[in-house]
Design a protein around this motif. Structure first.
Motif, mmCIF file in Angstrom:
data_model
loop_
_atom_site.group_PDB
_atom_site.id
_atom_site.type_symbol
_atom_site.label_atom_id
_atom_site.label_comp_id
_atom_site.label_asym_id
_atom_site.label_seq_id
_atom_site.Cartn_x
_atom_site.Cartn_y
_atom_site.Cartn_z
ATOM 1 N N VAL A 16 0.844 -1.204 0.000
ATOM 2 C CA VAL A 16 0.000 0.000 0.000
ATOM 3 C C VAL A 16 0.879 1.253 0.000
ATOM 4 C CG1 VAL A 16 -1.556 1.376 1.464
ATOM 5 C CG2 VAL A 16 -2.074 -1.022 1.001
ATOM 6 N N MET A 17 1.891 1.261 0.863
ATOM 7 C CA MET A 17 2.761 2.437 0.933
ATOM 8 C C MET A 17 3.557 2.618 -0.349
ATOM 9 S SD MET A 17 3.512 5.076 2.640
ATOM 10 C CE MET A 17 2.939 4.789 4.298
ATOM 11 N N VAL B 29 2.776 1.624 -3.421
ATOM 12 C CA VAL B 29 1.900 2.061 -4.510
ATOM 13 C C VAL B 29 1.495 3.522 -4.304
ATOM 14 C CG1 VAL B 29 -0.337 1.709 -5.631
ATOM 15 C CG2 VAL B 29 1.110 -0.255 -5.099
ATOM 16 N N PHE B 30 1.185 3.899 -3.078
ATOM 17 C CA PHE B 30 0.790 5.283 -2.807
ATOM 18 C C PHE B 30 1.920 6.259 -3.119
ATOM 19 C CE2 PHE B 30 0.689 8.893 0.150
ATOM 20 C CZ PHE B 30 -0.466 9.518 -0.303
ATOM 21 N N VAL B 31 3.080 6.042 -2.492
ATOM 22 C CA VAL B 31 4.197 6.968 -2.679
ATOM 23 C C VAL B 31 4.713 6.894 -4.113
ATOM 24 C CG1 VAL B 31 6.547 7.548 -1.940
ATOM 25 C CG2 VAL B 31 4.816 6.952 -0.244
ATOM 26 N N ILE C 238 2.782 1.982 -12.278
ATOM 27 C CA ILE C 238 1.877 1.429 -11.257
ATOM 28 C C ILE C 238 1.805 -0.087 -11.374
ATOM 29 C CG2 ILE C 238 -0.523 1.384 -10.462
ATOM 30 C CD1 ILE C 238 -0.606 4.416 -11.135
ATOM 31 N N SER D 107 3.004 6.198 -6.777
ATOM 32 C CA SER D 107 2.054 6.906 -7.646
ATOM 33 C C SER D 107 2.256 8.410 -7.556
ATOM 34 C CB SER D 107 0.619 6.549 -7.268
ATOM 35 O OG SER D 107 0.384 5.172 -7.496
ATOM 36 N N VAL D 108 2.502 8.906 -6.352
ATOM 37 C CA VAL D 108 2.778 10.337 -6.188
ATOM 38 C C VAL D 108 4.038 10.713 -6.966
ATOM 39 C CG1 VAL D 108 3.477 12.119 -4.525
ATOM 40 C CG2 VAL D 108 1.592 10.565 -3.979
ATOM 41 N N LEU E 63 3.652 -0.664 6.469
ATOM 42 C CA LEU E 63 3.556 0.701 5.932
ATOM 43 C C LEU E 63 4.894 1.423 6.064
ATOM 44 C CD1 LEU E 63 0.096 1.888 7.318
ATOM 45 C CD2 LEU E 63 0.666 1.447 4.924
#
Length: 171
Positions: A28-29, A31-33, A112, A35-36, A87
């Motif tokens: 999750v972390m 993919v989130f970071v 991604i 993607s940013v 995370l």
């Protein structure tokens, strides 16, 4: 860090779930970071602060495990701690390397997809490692309290030592 959590489990299935949640938090972390990074094109990423934080967590987990060797985890299905560890872990080590690669990929969908595939591999690897690590601590494998206690102390000392080394290297 996870060894300090998993060695307190008396059931391999619960340890596998810990690994699943650890891997999910990691993914999750990432993919989130990631993607940013892909969307904003930010290319600067320093993981030194995160590495120091993780090293400190290793020292804390190892110390807690060292002084609470015989106490099992008093909950059966709660896996929030492994998720949070994942995370944080997602920003350090392999996470930092993946994010470095991400800063070089121009195609958002490709980037991604890369992170999701890496994350699935991480989840599988983390499940396998926690499952294997838990085997000596299951009721059927408890041949001797002395062996279990020695394994727990070794695990805790390694956790503390590696955490202290991480802090030292990144300060």
């Amino acid at each position: 860090m996870m060894s300090a959590i998993v060695t307190r489990r008396d059931n391999t299935m619960l340890a596998l779930k810990d690994g699943l949640y650890w891997g999910m938090g990691h993914t999750v972390m990432l993919v989130f970071v990631g993607s940013v990074i892909i969307i904003s094109r930010v290319t600067i990423f320093s993981s030194d602060i995160i590495e120091v934080f993780i090293g400190g967590m290793l020292v804390l987990f190892g110390t807690a495990r060292l002084f609470k060797r015989e106490e099992p985890i008093n909950f059966k299905t709660r896996h929030g701690l492994p998720f949070v560890v994942g995370l944080i872990h997602g920003l350090a080590g392999s996470g930092a390397l993946v994010l470095l690669v991400m800063s070089q990929i121009d195609d958002v969908l490709l980037g991604i997809t890369y992170m999701v595939i890496f994350g699935i591999g991480s989840i599988i690897g983390m499940c396998a490692s926690t499952g294997l690590l838990s085997i000596p601590f299951t009721p059927r494998m408890r041949i001797s309290r002395v062996i279990r206690s020695v394994a727990t102390v070794i695990s805790a000392v390694l956790c503390i030592s590696y955490g202290a080394y991480m802090v030292y290297q990144h300060i």
